[in-house]
Write an enzyme that holds these catalytic residues in place. Structure first.
Site, PDB file in Angstrom:
ATOM      1  CB  ALA A  30      22.654 -25.463 -18.537  1.00 32.48           C
ATOM      2  CG  ASN A  46      25.350 -28.288 -11.832  1.00 37.04           C
ATOM      3  OD1 ASN A  46      25.363 -27.088 -11.651  1.00 37.04           O
ATOM      4  ND2 ASN A  46      26.378 -28.974 -12.278  1.00 37.04           N
ATOM      5  CG  ASP A  47      21.983 -26.903 -15.214  1.00 39.13           C
ATOM      6  OD1 ASP A  47      23.186 -26.763 -14.912  1.00 39.13           O
ATOM      7  OD2 ASP A  47      21.583 -27.525 -16.209  1.00 39.13           O
ATOM      8  CB  VAL A  48      17.482 -26.556 -10.354  1.00 37.89           C
ATOM      9  CG1 VAL A  48      16.921 -27.175 -11.618  1.00 37.89           C
ATOM     10  CG2 VAL A  48      18.043 -27.616  -9.427  1.00 37.89           C
ATOM     11  CB  VAL A  49      21.235 -25.147  -6.783  1.00 36.75           C
ATOM     12  CG1 VAL A  49      20.048 -25.836  -6.149  1.00 36.75           C
ATOM     13  CG2 VAL A  49      22.234 -26.157  -7.322  1.00 36.75           C
TER      14      VAL A  49
END
Ligand SMILES: NC(=O)c1ccc[n+]([C@@H]2O[C@H](COP(=O)([O-])OP(=O)(O)OC[C@H]3O[C@@H](n4cnc5c(N)ncnc54)[C@H](OP(=O)(O)O)[C@@H]3O)[C@@H](O)[C@H]2O)c1
Ligand SMILES: NC(=O)c1ccc[n+]([C@@H]2O[C@H](COP(=O)([O-])OP(=O)(O)OC[C@H]3O[C@@H](n4cnc5c(N)ncnc54)[C@H](OP(=O)(O)O)[C@@H]3O)[C@@H](O)[C@H]2O)c1
Lengths: 464, 99, 99, 464
Positions: A426, A385-388
Site C-alpha cells: 500500500a 506489512n499492510d495486513v498488520v
C-alpha cells in the site's frame, strides 16, 4: 444427426462447467471440480471438431499441440507467480477472442448481408472486450511482476480522456453499422480497445491487481459470450456467462475483504495519496539478531505467526513449517494467523503453507486470532506489512483505514522480519515497527527463519 | 438469424449468469486463487470459435489468425487446469493423506 | 420444429434446473411452508399455455377445456401468492414492527 | 415487433421468478420474493395476451375473473389448512396442464405432421404428469384433511402392479407414436395417469404428506416443462424447471429432517408396521387437572413448551402466547422448543406462533434445547406426540427410530396435553405418557391452556 451429436456434447460440457464451479467452491470437492472442468472442456472441443464445416485439421492439430507444449511449463511456475500466470492466461484468452472477432469481420466484410446490425454490434463488443482484456491483463501481469511500477499512475483529468475515447469507440461502432465494409472504423475500434486496457490498469495500484484480475476474468467471459452471439453458439454463451458472473462476484468479494468499494478500486488510484504522507514521521526501529528472536520464542508459551507477501517472495514457507514443528515439539502453542488478503492473491498464504505440508486446519483466520491477541507472548510477523498495520484501525486518513487487520500490535511482544525499511504494497509506513515491544530482524525471510532455527537448535545462527 | 434464436440465446445468457452468481456466492476464501485459475481456464472456451475458424478453409491470413487463437486458448486451458489441480493437491486436512 | 430450437430448449431446461437446486439448497426451515405455497403458485405458469389455447378460436370443446384450465391456474396463482404473503407477514423479529 | 415484445416480457418474467425463489429463501427478503413472483407472473400473462394468435378474449377474461374470485377465499383458510390448500392448488395445476395437453392432442390429431415423435412424447409426458398430479394432490389433501384414512394403505405385491401399469403406459405411448390419430391409446394414457396418482399416495402415511406435496410440486413443474416443449415456450420451460428442481430438493431436505430415506418415504408404507406393535403393552396414565398443571408451572423456574399438531388443530396458539406472557411476567424462564417436523408442514409451528405475535427469535430449535433438558423443571407438551416420543431414541424396531426428537422425557417433570389415548400421526404409542414424572391433562388443547391460564389468574379453572 451429427448436428444433434454436437449439441449433445455442448449440453454435457455446459453441465460439467456448472458442476466444476459448484464443486470448486468447497475444499472437499474442489479437485473433483477440476476434473469436471477438464471433462467439460474435452467434450466442448470434441463436439466442435465434429462440425462438418471443418475440412482441414492440420492447423488445428498443430495449434493444439503447440498450446499444450507452452501450457505445461506455464503450469509449473512457482506459486508466488500464480497471479502473473493467471494474468498472462487471460491476456492469451483476450488475444484469441480478439483475433477470431477480427478474422470473422474481415470474412463477412465482403459478404453483404452477413453483417446484420445485431452481428456487427456483437462483433464490436467481442473485439472491444477481447483486446481490452489482452492489454489490461498484460499490464496487470507487469505490475504483479513489478516490471511496471506498481504505484498507481494517474494524470490530470484522466476520466475525461477515458470518456472521450469511449465516445469515439461508440461513434465508430455506429458508423460501422451504417457501412460494415468500412474496415478503418473497425481498425479504430481495435486500437481503442488496446488503449482502454492500458488506461484501465494504469491508475490502479499493484495491491489491487488480484481484484483487477478477477474483473478481467469476467471481461474475458463476456467476450466469449459476445463471440457466442456472433457464432450463435450456446456453449460459448453459457460458459462465458458463468465466467463473467463468477469473475464479477469474486472481485466484489475481494473488495469486501479489503473493505474497499468497487468504484474505489477501479478509479480510486489507491496507494498514491499517502506516498506523500509516508514521508512524514519516521520512528526508530529496534533491530535484533536471529538469536534474540530465537531466545524470545523459546521463552514464549503462546506464539502467533503472521505470514505475508514477504514469505512468498523468499519462498520461506518450508523453513516456517520447520520452525512450527520445532516450537510445537517444545510444547509451545503456535498458531498461524492468515489474513484474507495477505500476499498478492486471495488465499495466497494458504496455498504456500499448504505446499509446505502444513495441514490447512491449523491455519486460523484473523477473526479467531484477534480476540486473544493480548494473551499472546510473541507475534512473529514474516514478511507481512499492510495486513498488520495498525493505521487501518487508528488513522482515518490512511488509505487502508477500515481494512480489518491482524492486531499484532496488541500482543505482548512482536518480532517483524523484513529486508528493509521500505513500506508494504500500500506504500505506507507501519507504526507497528516503531513500537517499543517490536523487534525488527532485517534480512530475507528465508535466511532469517533459517537463522532462528539454527539458533534454536543451539548451533551457530546465521544471525550474527 | 431468426429472432427466436436470438431470444433463446438471451435466455441462456441470463440463466447462466444467475448460476455463476449463485454458485460462487459462498465460496470459501481458501479457494479464491484456485477458483481464479480455473475460471481463467474455462474462459478459454473461446477455443471453440477459434477451431471452427481454423478448420473451414479460408485465406491464409484468416487461418493463421485462427490458428494463433487456438494455440493461445489451448495454452490457457492446459496451464489453467494443471496449475489449479497442483494448488488443490496441496490442501489437505490433518488426517488427510500426504501428497 | 427445428433441431436447434429443441436443443436450446434443453439448454434452458438444464440451466433453470441448476438454478432451482442452487437457490433452494440453503433455505431456512422457517420458510419451507411459504416456499411451498409460492412454488405452487409459480407452477401455475401453465396458465400461459391455457390462455393461448383459449384465445385462438377453436371448437367449443377445446375452448371450454382451455377456459377451465385458465380458471384453475388463476385460482392457484391468486391464492398461492396471497397466502404466502399472509404467512410471511406474520414472521417478525422482536424489534420488528407489528403487523 | 410484437414477437420481440412478448419474448422480452418472458425474459423479464423468468428473471423475476428466479429472484422470487432466491429472495424467499431468506426471512429478511422473503416478502420481496413474493412481490417478485407476482410481478413475474404479471409479466408472463401480459406477454401471453400479446400473442397475435389470440383473437377472442372473452373466455380468457371470464376465466381469469372466476379464478380470482375462487382464489381469494382460498387464501383465507386457517393456517392449519395451509397444507391442504397447497395440495388443492397443485391438483388444480395438474388439471390445467392435463386439460391443455388433451385439448392440444385432439386438435393436432386431425392435422397430420403436427404430431411429430418429439411432440407426441412431450404431450404424453405432459398429460401423464398433469393428471397424476391432479389425483395425487387430491389424495394428499384428503389425507391431510383426514377425510381419507391417514394410515398407509398397502396391498399385496403393489410394486408389481405399479410396474405393470407403467409398462402399459409406455406401451400405449409407443403405439401413439406409431399412429398419433388413435385417440384410444391417448385415453388409456389419461386413465393410467389418474390411477397412478392414487396408487402413488395410498401407501404413504399422512405424516409424510408434506414431503409428498413438495414432490407433487416438482411434478407440476415438470408438467409445465413438458407443456413448454410442446408449445416451444421457453418461459414455461424455465419456470417449470425452477419449480421442478426446487420442489424436488425441498422434499429431500424434509426427508432429512425426519431422517428418512427418500425411497423409504415413497415406498416405505411408513406407519403401518407398528399399528400392530402399538396394540402391545399399555401403560397407565397419570391424569391431572388444569389446576395441578397451573400449580406445577407456578413453582417452576425453567419451563419449556413443546407445541405439536394438536395446538394447530385446536388453534390454541393465541392462548399459548398468553400463557407465555403470564409465566414470563412471573419471572419464569419460558422457552419454546419447535421440532422441525412438528405439525403437518415444515415450519408449521413457526407460522402458527408467529400468527400469535410470538417473535420468531424466541423459538428455540430442538438442537439448542435438548442439551439442558435435565435442568428444565417442567416441559409442557401441547398436542405434540411423535416429536417427543423417546422410542425414536430407544426402540430400534420403531418406525421413527433415529428421527431426532425433543427429549421431553429427560426433564424433571412433564405435562402433556391431548384429547385421548390415541396415538400420534405415526400411529405408535408414546412411552413418555406412561412415565412417573409425566402428568396427562386430557382435553382440547385450547380449553386446557385456557383452564391453566384461569387457574394461574386464580379464577375458577375450566379444568374441574
Ligand atoms: N492477497 C490478496 O488477494 C490481495 C489482493 C489485493 C491486494 N492485496 C494487497 O497486498 C498487500 C498484502 O499485504 P502483506 O502484508 O501480505 O504484504 P505487504 O503489505 O506487501 O508487505 C510485504 C512485506 O514483506 C517484505 N518483504 C518483501 N520481500 C521480502 C523478503 N524476501 N524477505 C522478507 N521480507 C520481505 C516487504 O518489506 P521489505 O521490502 O522491506 O522486505 C514488505 O513490507 C495488502 O496491501 C493487500 O491489500 C492483496
Ligand atoms: N411438520 C412436517 O413437515 C411433517 C412432515 C412429514 C411428517 N410429519 C409428521 O407429523 C407428525 C408431527 O408430530 P407431532 O408431535 O407434531 O404431531 P402428532 O405426532 O401427530 O401428535 C399430535 C397429537 O396431538 C393430539 N391432538 C390432536 N388434536 C388435538 C387437540 N385438538 N387438542 C389437544 N391435542 C390434540 C393428538 O392426540 P389426541 O388425538 O389424543 O388428541 C396427537 O397425539 C410427526 O409424525 C411427523 O413425522 C410432519
Amino acid at each position: 444427426m451429427i448436428a444433434h451429436l454436437i449439441q449433445f456434447c455442448y449440453l454435457i460440457a455446459t453441465g460439467l462447467f456448472v458442476l466444476a464451479l459448484k464443486w470448486l467452491s468447497h475444499p472437499t470437492t474442489a479437485r473433483r471440480g477440476v476434473l469436471a472442468g477438464v471433462a467439460g472442456m474435452t467434450a466442448a472441443i470434441a463436439g466442435t471438431l465434429l462440425f462438418p464445416e471443418i475440412v482441414d485439421y492440420r492447423w488445428i492439430v498443430v495449434a493444439l499441440v503447440a498450446g499444450t507444449v507452452i501450457g505445461i511449463p506455464l503450469s509449473r511456475v512457482p506459486l508466488t507467480a500464480v497471479p502473473q500466470r493467471t494474468a498472462l492466461a487471460l491476456a492469451f484468452g483476450g488475444l484469441a477472442v480478439g483475433l477470431v472477432g477480427t478474422a470473422k469481420y474481415m470474412l463477412w466484410r465482403h459478404q453483404p448481408g452477413e453483417l446484420t446490425t445485431f452481428r456487427t454490434v456483437a462483433i464490436a463488443i467481442e473485439v472491444l472486450l477481447g483486446f481490452l482484456t489482452l492489454t489490461g491483463a498484460l499490464m496487470a501481469a507487469g505490475k504483479l511482476q513489478e516490471v511496471i511500477p506498481t504505484r498507481p499512475i494517474t494524470y490530470r483529468n484522466q476520466n475525461l480522456v477515458t470518456f472521450l475515447l469511449l465516445a469515439i469507440a461508440i461513434g465508430s461502432v455506429v458508423l460501422l453499422i451504417r457501412d460494415p465494409s468500412q474496415w478503418q472504423y473497425f481498425a479504430v475500434l481495435v486500437a481503442l480497445a488496446l488503449t482502454f486496457g492500458v488506461l484501465l490498469i494504469l491508475p490502479i495500484g499493484g495491491a489491487d491487481m488480484p481484484t483487477v484480475i478477477a474483473l478481467l476474468n469476467s471481461y474475458a467471459g463476456l467476450a466469449a459470450v459476445a463471440m457466442g452471439f456472433v457464432l450463435q453458439n450456446k456453449l460459448l454463451i453459457t460458459a462465458g456467462a458463468l465466467d463473467g458472473s463468477s469473475g464479477f462476484i469474486l472481485s466484489l468479494i475481494m473488495c469486501k475483504a479489503m473493505n474497499r468499494s468497487f468504484t474505489n478500486v477501479l478509479f480510486g488510484a489507491f496507494g498514491q495519496v499517502q506516498t506523500a504522507a509516508a514521508a512524514g514521521e519516521q520512528g526508530i526501529y529496534k533491530s535484533a539478531t536471529t538469536d534474540d528472536a530465537a531466545l524470545m520464542l523459546e521463552n514464549a508459551s503462546k506464539v502467533v505467526i503472521v505470514p505475508g507477501y514477504g514469505m512468498a517472495v523468499s519462498q520461506a514457507q518450508h523453513r516456517v513449517k520447520d520452525l512450527y514443528d520445532v516450537l510445537t515439539q517444545r510444547g509451545i502453542e503456535v498458531k498461524f494467523a492468515v489474513h484474507p488478503v495477505a500476499g498478492r492473491m486471495p488465499g495466497h498464504m494458504n496455498v504456500l503453507l499448504a505446499e509446505a505440508n502444513l495441514p490447512y486446519d491449523c491455519l486460523a483466520e484473523m477473526e479467531e486470532v484477534n480476540p486473544d491477541m493480548p494473551q499472546v507472548d510473541v507475534v512473529l510477523v514474516i514478511g507481512a506489512n499492510d495486513v498488520v498495520n495498525p493505521a487501518a484501525r487508528t488513522d482515518e486518513k490512511s488509505p487502508i483505514y477500515g481494512m480489518p487487520i491482524i492486531d499484532a500490535d496488541k500482543a505482548r511482544a512482536c518480532i517483524a522480519i523484513k529486508r528493509s525499511k521500505n513500506p508494504g504494497f500500500a506504500g505506507i509506513d507501519n507504526q507497528l515497527y516503531f513500537m517499543d515491544n517490536t523487534l525488527m530482524v532485517f534480512g530475507d525471510a528465508k535466511q532469517v527463519v533459517q537463522g532462528i532455527l539454527s539458533a534454536l537448535k543451539g548451533e551457530e545462527g546465521s544471525g550474527h | 438469424m431468426s429472432g427466436a434464436e436470438v431470444w433463446s440465446m438471451l435466455f441462456v445468457f441470463m440463466l447462466a449468469g444467475f448460476i455463476g452468481f449463485e454458485v460462487i456466492r459462498n465460496v470459501s476464501r481458501l479457494l479464491h486463487t484456485p477458483l481464479m485459475s480455473l475460471t481463467s481456464a474455462i474462459s478459454a472456451i473461446a477455443i471453440v470459435g477459434s477451431i471452427l475458424l481454423a478448420g473451414e478453409n479460408h485465406d491464409t491470413l484468416t487461418t493463421t489468425l485462427a490458428a494463433i487463437a487456438v494455440g493461445a486458448s489451448m495454452t490457457n486451458i492446459v496451464s489453467g487446469f494443471l496449475i489449479t489441480d497442483r494448488m488443490l493437491k496441496m490442501f489437505k486436512r490433518r488426517e488427510g493423506p500426504k501428497a
